[in-house]
Structures are given as structure tokens and as C-alpha cells.
Scaffold this active site. Sequence first.
Site, mmCIF file in Angstrom:
data_model
loop_
_atom_site.group_PDB
_atom_site.id
_atom_site.type_symbol
_atom_site.label_atom_id
_atom_site.label_comp_id
_atom_site.label_asym_id
_atom_site.label_seq_id
_atom_site.Cartn_x
_atom_site.Cartn_y
_atom_site.Cartn_z
ATOM 1 C CB CYS A 1 -0.913 0.007 1.213
ATOM 2 S SG CYS A 1 -1.969 -1.423 1.247
ATOM 3 C CG ASP A 2 4.990 3.446 -0.290
ATOM 4 O OD1 ASP A 2 5.050 4.176 -1.306
ATOM 5 O OD2 ASP A 2 5.573 3.716 0.772
#
EC number: 4.1.1.17
Length: 390
Positions: A338-339
Site C-alpha cells: 500500500c505504498d
Amino acid sequence: MRKEQYEFPLDDLISEDDFKKIKEFSRDKETPFLIIDLDKVEKRYDELVENMPFVKIYYAMKANPLDEVILSLKNKGSNFDAATIYEIDQLLRLGVEPERISYGNTIKKEKDVAYAYQKGIRMFATDSESDLRKIANNAPGSRVFFRLLTESDGADWPLSRKFGSHPDVIYELIILAHELGLEPYGLSFHVGSQQRDIGQWDNAISKCKYLFEAVALHGIKLQMINLGGGFPAKYISPANELETYAHEILRFIWEDFGEDHPEIIIEPGRSLTADAGMIVTEVIMISKKAKLNQYKWVYLDIGKFGGLIETLDECIKYPIYTECKGYEEEVILAGPTCDSMDILYEDHKYVFPDTLNEGERLYIFTTGAYTQSYSSVSFNGFPPLKAYVV
Ligand SMILES: *Cc1c(COP(=O)(O)O)cnc(C)c1O
């Protein structure tokens, strides 16, 4: 535009038999994982020795610090370049004698220098007065080599700016080392990792020649040049053969120093281990961001944080293969975390068959160096990259 069938130069990277074996081995294993073929590491080592019989090899273990890799290189007769006391401890635990270890990091705590010295390490790299004094105080009489600044032009993964100092500074450090009772042993540099421009060694060797002569006027006879790493692995962008590197570099040394040249050290990391590794990954999801977008996003179960950090700025482009068949289609490749920086390749479009589906396995070649040791511990809960040695 006419559509072409997806094709991949598998033969250039692996024999059919070896690929079959790897597939067989990996069939029941949960992706992602790295497979290291120790025979290939040993083969690369032999090739280096064959092409550069005049050098002493110090494996830069940060490229791949697996015990098995260290042990097979130890048995081959390699020496080791360590960056920390932890790497030194690992080497000693594996039975590598301290005489075969250099402490090559120029950034060291005083107490770590003392620890290394106490463990028998007698060769240290340096590039600053602060570090040199730490060595003089905590590792008296040791051999010191001085790291020169280089530009890293032509390298896929530059190692410039942070390491090394200008020849003016190095000149003064050499004289100071002598005054402090250390043995000024030689010079080192690193032209940048995956260096495609062999001429970069020429520039650096010329700087060494100048410094050898300058300090000789003070009665200091340097004895060694450490040519660093930078030797190539097989990624997508082509590089010259190792043989060409060896031939050219030897010519540069002869031009500057003649046949009676100083002792030559190299510190290969990538070139010894990259080609020996393959990552097996799986497509988690395929999507389109808007109806009319030209490119699909293909999300893998490995990304920048799972071991592919060298895709930063798309510096290193790994060959990636799938067994699906179909027409060629350009896609954007991204990782699972989730980056938003966890995108692998967006500018450079990888080509896959248009039939590629979720759940399909991809084989990422040339991933034996700078992958597992870079993978994060549990970002988003993902475990560090597993490795199997075959
Ligand atoms: C990382 C490193 C190496 C290895 O470089 P490669 O390009 O991977 O061969 C060698 N020497 C030093 C000092 C390094 O930091």
C-alpha cells in the site's frame, strides 16, 4: 498495428533442462521466493579467476549474504569485503579467517573498529580524517586503503557522492596515516554498480597512478589498487562480456603501471551472484484505471519492498518471463504493498502475452544480487523474501 506473438529469449538466460528443474522444484511452493543456483555462483567465480588471474577477489557480501553462498565462495578461495561487524561475525562463524576479510565500509563507529581489530581484522577502508583517526586509535598498525571519489557515469546503479574523497584529501590522509603508525597500503574506488562504460576504470586508475607517485615523494610506497565492483550481470540492457572488461582493465593497468604493477584487488558482488538467482512470483491482479487507458496494470506478489528495490527509477531492468502464449501487450508492472512508490516499471513498458491472467506465475531472472537482503521485514505484514538454495 500488426500484433506480434509474445516471445522471450529464454535460451540466453537458462537451459531448457535447468528451467524444467526449477519449475519442478518450485511447483508446490508459495510465491514469492528466490532460488539461488550455487553452481552458477561458482561458475561466475571461476570465470572471474580465469579472466583476471592477476587479481585477488574480495566478495562484496552485501550482494547476497546467504550462508551457502559465502561457504561456497570460501571453499573456492575467495576473500570477503564486509561492511559491518555483523557481516564480520557471520564470516567468522562460517570459518572464514580474519586475514581473508577487509572492513570496507568507510563509515564506522569507533567501537566497531575496536571490535573488528579484536577479532583479528587488519585491513580497513577509509576516506576521511575522522575515520582514519578511529582506525589509528583502535586498530593500531593496520593496513589502510583509501577510497577515491568517482562519478559513476555509465552505471545503472550509481555509488557516487557518498563514498570516497577527492585526490587532494586522499593525499593528505595517506601522509597522516603514515604519521599515525598505520600502514598506508593502497587505493580503492568503485565506478558504480552494473557499470557499462569500461573507460570509467581508466579514469580511476589514472588517478591512482598520480597518487602513487605523489606519496612516493614522501617515501611512502603504496602496494595495492582495489578496483571495486561494477562488473556486469545479464539484465535487459546489454553489457560487454566479462572477458572484455578484464582485457581492457588489464590494458589500463599496464598503460599506467607497466607489467610490474601493484597488487590488484576486486570486490565483485553483483557479477558473482545476480545471474545465479531467479524470483518466482504470481500475478495477484490485473486492472485498468479508466476505460480508455491504453495500459493495464499488472500487480505482482513481489514489489519494491519485497526485494526489488533496485527498480527505483527503473535503474535495474530484470528479464521477466511467463509461459503463457499470446499476442504481445505492453503493461505497467507494480508490487502488492500500500505504498504508491511500489511501482516496478511504468516508463519502460514490459511486454507480456495478452492472455496473461491472475494467478499466472512470472519468472524474474538475474535476481540473485541485491534482492533478498534488501527485502523489508514486515511492511504491510509481508514477510521478507524467502530463498531456496539448489
Ligand atoms: C557494493 C560494493 C561492491 C560490490 O559492487 P558490485 O557492483 O555489486 O559488484 C564492491 N565494493 C564496495 C565498497 C561496495 O560498497
